[in-house]
Design an enzyme around this catalytic site. Structure first.
Site, PDB file in Angstrom:
ATOM      1  N   GLY A  28       0.903  -1.572   0.223  1.00 15.90           N
ATOM      2  CA  GLY A  28      -0.086  -0.051  -0.102  1.00 15.90           C
ATOM      3  C   GLY A  28       0.734   1.123   0.019  1.00 15.90           C
TER       4      GLY A  28
ATOM      5  N   CYS B 253     -11.813   4.473 -29.568  1.00 15.27           N
ATOM      6  CA  CYS B 253     -12.859   5.084 -29.359  1.00 15.27           C
ATOM      7  C   CYS B 253     -14.035   5.324 -27.996  1.00 15.27           C
ATOM      8  CB  CYS B 253     -13.760   4.535 -30.546  1.00 15.27           C
ATOM      9  SG  CYS B 253     -12.524   4.315 -31.891  1.00 15.27           S
ATOM     10  N   GLU B 254     -13.339   5.962 -27.109  1.00 16.74           N
ATOM     11  CA  GLU B 254     -13.989   5.965 -25.326  1.00 16.74           C
ATOM     12  C   GLU B 254     -13.323   7.570 -25.092  1.00 16.74           C
ATOM     13  OE1 GLU B 254     -15.077   4.029 -22.959  1.00 16.74           O
ATOM     14  OE2 GLU B 254     -15.058   2.044 -23.688  1.00 16.74           O
TER      15      GLU B 254
HETATM   16  N1  LLP Z   1      -2.189  -6.859  -0.525  1.00 16.70           N
HETATM   17  C1  LLP Z   1      -3.379  -7.084  -1.236  1.00 16.70           C
HETATM   18  C2  LLP Z   1      -4.025  -7.601  -0.620  1.00 16.70           C
HETATM   19  C3  LLP Z   1      -3.723  -6.302  -1.693  1.00 16.70           C
HETATM   20  O1  LLP Z   1      -4.369  -6.571  -2.801  1.00 16.70           O
HETATM   21  C4  LLP Z   1      -2.632  -5.558  -2.241  1.00 16.70           C
HETATM   22  C5  LLP Z   1      -2.814  -4.207  -3.648  1.00 16.70           C
HETATM   23  C6  LLP Z   1      -0.687  -5.396  -2.322  1.00 16.70           C
HETATM   24  C7  LLP Z   1      -0.725  -6.452  -1.632  1.00 16.70           C
HETATM   25  C8  LLP Z   1       0.180  -3.655  -3.050  1.00 16.70           C
HETATM   26  O2  LLP Z   1      -0.277  -2.698  -2.640  1.00 16.70           O
HETATM   27  P1  LLP Z   1       0.510  -1.677  -3.742  1.00 16.70           P
HETATM   28  O3  LLP Z   1       1.815  -1.731  -2.632  1.00 16.70           O
HETATM   29  O4  LLP Z   1       1.015  -1.875  -4.801  1.00 16.70           O
HETATM   30  O5  LLP Z   1      -0.425  -0.431  -2.741  1.00 16.70           O
HETATM   31  N2  LLP Z   1      -5.132  -0.324  -9.882  1.00 16.70           N
HETATM   32  C9  LLP Z   1      -4.881   0.304  -8.459  1.00 16.70           C
HETATM   33  C10 LLP Z   1      -4.586  -0.263  -7.386  1.00 16.70           C
HETATM   34  C11 LLP Z   1      -4.813  -1.400  -6.682  1.00 16.70           C
HETATM   35  C12 LLP Z   1      -4.085  -2.646  -5.401  1.00 16.70           C
HETATM   36  C13 LLP Z   1      -4.412  -3.602  -5.170  1.00 16.70           C
HETATM   37  N3  LLP Z   1      -4.166  -4.704  -4.116  1.00 16.70           N
HETATM   38  C14 LLP Z   1      -3.645   1.628  -8.555  1.00 16.70           C
HETATM   39  O6  LLP Z   1      -3.263   1.645 -10.436  1.00 16.70           O
HETATM   40  O7  LLP Z   1      -3.659   2.069  -8.395  1.00 16.70           O
END
Ligand code: LLP
Length: 427
Positions: free
Chosen positions: A249, A355-356
């Site tokens: 996160g 096309c959006e």
């Molecule tokens: N662990 C779990 C259980 C998760 O669901 C996620 C991300 C992570 C770790 C890794 O999180 P990070 O360190 O990358 O924040 N597509 C979205 C982000 C979706 C994140 C989903 N879960 C974007 O482009 O901002």
């Protein structure tokens, strides 16, 4: 002659030398010339530096960094982290196959996600993964049954929903009561007691993940206290926990964002863990974006400039199928020309060919550009290629990994044959 090198703020591996943009000292224009556009280019050094920040933070502790591969699951990227000794956080059987292909140690693999199928559970048990991060009571029962059928025991951690607001985009908040993730705080002790009684399971840990692109330490500190309260209650109920997993996160700098550095964040969290007597416990983290996000850029070519009645459009050859974050989360990515040119700057919406109207990459950007120029979309290492699609029957882009003087094509551009291979018209 002295060549001035100007580093891009927030992107120490990207610099402009003699007016030309470079990544780890290699010209992005030459890479685009060689491989075409749109092209993702990643710096290996940036990834290793990002990992090193976590490793520094955990020095002297029993800790495992499990890279959340959903951020960027390309084999060439996974290999970098496997060679660096990382574990992996996966969310599907497909991701399991990828990390194994990249040379991961299965014991360092943890399996998250709310919807694991029986087949995926069997696949993960057979591979000998380290832990299942279970997200519901129903999943616990199914995993127990599958493990008993397979004649083994599944190591489990249960994901707690700590009901903490990570103060990020609603689509990427995951630790609030209204989110589909984890089990409720109030039910946790009862669920742990039950899990410990199931013969097919071995309870090993607890986990949480409150959201993504978090730029402030306070939600982490809040979640930590709640998880530790629960650990005390669960252990008092007679279920020992071997590890504590705080998810991923941590945010990155997209546009002057100032998230804490991984080591600084963990200094604060470890102080609290120490104060409450948990500093020597095995710790797991699941970072995705903060290990790859700013390692990558997407190079795209300007196709047309189109003056409009209300807006001017800069139409480029990358689109929402390559860079879905602006369309999905109104996300901001910096856009900079590869070569500087003189002349009139104009305000454009940078858009793709899809096309959006939602197919935009940047809005109201002041650029000096002409058709044929190339632009770099920054901070494109995470959740871009991994979320790319074939919408409008566009082939997915190529990817290059740069390391010092080497540039390796880690994914060739997808062809129309690749796309049509799995389809056939009705007889
Ligand atoms: N662990 C779990 C259980 C998760 O669901 C996620 C991300 C992570 C770790 C890794 O999180 P990070 O360190 O990358 O924040 N597509 C979205 C982000 C979706 C994140 C989903 N879960 C974007 O482009 O901002």
């Amino acid at each position: 002659m002295n060549h001035p090198v100007a580093r891009l703020p927030g992107h120490p591996h990207i610099a402009r030398k003699d007016g030309v943009l470079q990544i780890e000292g290699q010209s992005l224009s030459e890479l685009a010339q060689a491989h075409g556009t749109p092209l993702f280019v990643y710096s290996k050094q940036w990834m290793l530096d990002a990992l090193a920040a976590y490793q520094r933070g955990f020095e002297g502790r029993d800790a495992l960094v499990c890279y959340a591969i959903k951020a960027n699951s390309s084999l060439g990227v996974l290999r970098v982290f496997a060679e660096a000794g990382c574990g992996f956080d996966i969310v599907s059987g497909g991701e399991l196959a990828r990390v194994l292909a990249a040379g991961a140690d299965p014991v360092k693999v943890i399996f998250s996600g709310v919807g694991k199928t029986r087949a995926e559970m069997r696949q993960a048990l057979a591979a000998g993964i380290g832990c299942f991060n279970v997200e519901s009571e129903a999943e616990l029962e199914v995993l127990n049954a599958v493990a008993l059928e397979e004649g083994g025991r599944a190591a489990v951690s249960i994901r707690i929903n700590p009901n903490v607001d990570p103060k990020t985009h609603p689509y990427i908040s995951t630790g609030l009561k209204g989110n589909k993730f984890g089990v409720a705080h109030d039910r946790a002790v009862a669920i742990y007691r039950h899990a410990a009684s199931l013969q097919g399971l071995q309870v090993v840990g607890i986990d949480c993940h409150i959201g993504s692109q978090i730029t402030d330490a306070s939600p982490y500190l809040e979640a930590l206290e709640r998880v530790l309260d629960l650990v005390e209650a669960i252990e008092a109920a007679g279920v020992p926990l071997h590890h504590l997993d705080f998810g991923g996160g941590l945010g990155i700098d997209y546009n002057g964002d100032t998230p804490p550095a991984a080591d600084a964040l963990w200094q604060q969290l470890l102080a609290r863990l120490d104060a409450r007597g948990f500093g020597r416990r095995r710790l797991i983290v699941e970072p995705g974006r903060s290990l790859v996000g700013n390692a990558g850029v997407c190079v795209t070519e300007v196709l047309y400039l189109k003056p409009g009645e209300e807006k001017n459009f800069c139409i480029v050859d990358a689109a929402m199928n390559d860079l879905p974050r602006p369309a999905m989360y109104q996300a901001f990515h910096q856009i900079v020309p590869l070569a500087e040119r003189q002349g009139q700057a104009t305000t454009y919406d940078v858009v793709g060919p899809v096309c959006e109207s939602g197919d935009w990459i940047g809005r109201d950007r002041v650029l000096q550009v002409a058709p044929g120029d190339r632009l770099a979309v920054l901070s494109a290492g995470a959740y871009c290629m991994a979320m790319a699609s074939n919408y409008n029957t566009r082939g997915r882009a190529a990817e290059v990994l740069v390391s010092g003087t080497q540039a390796t094509l880690i994914r060739r551009r997808e062809t129309i044959e690749d796309q049509l291979r799995s389809e056939q018209p009705c007889a």
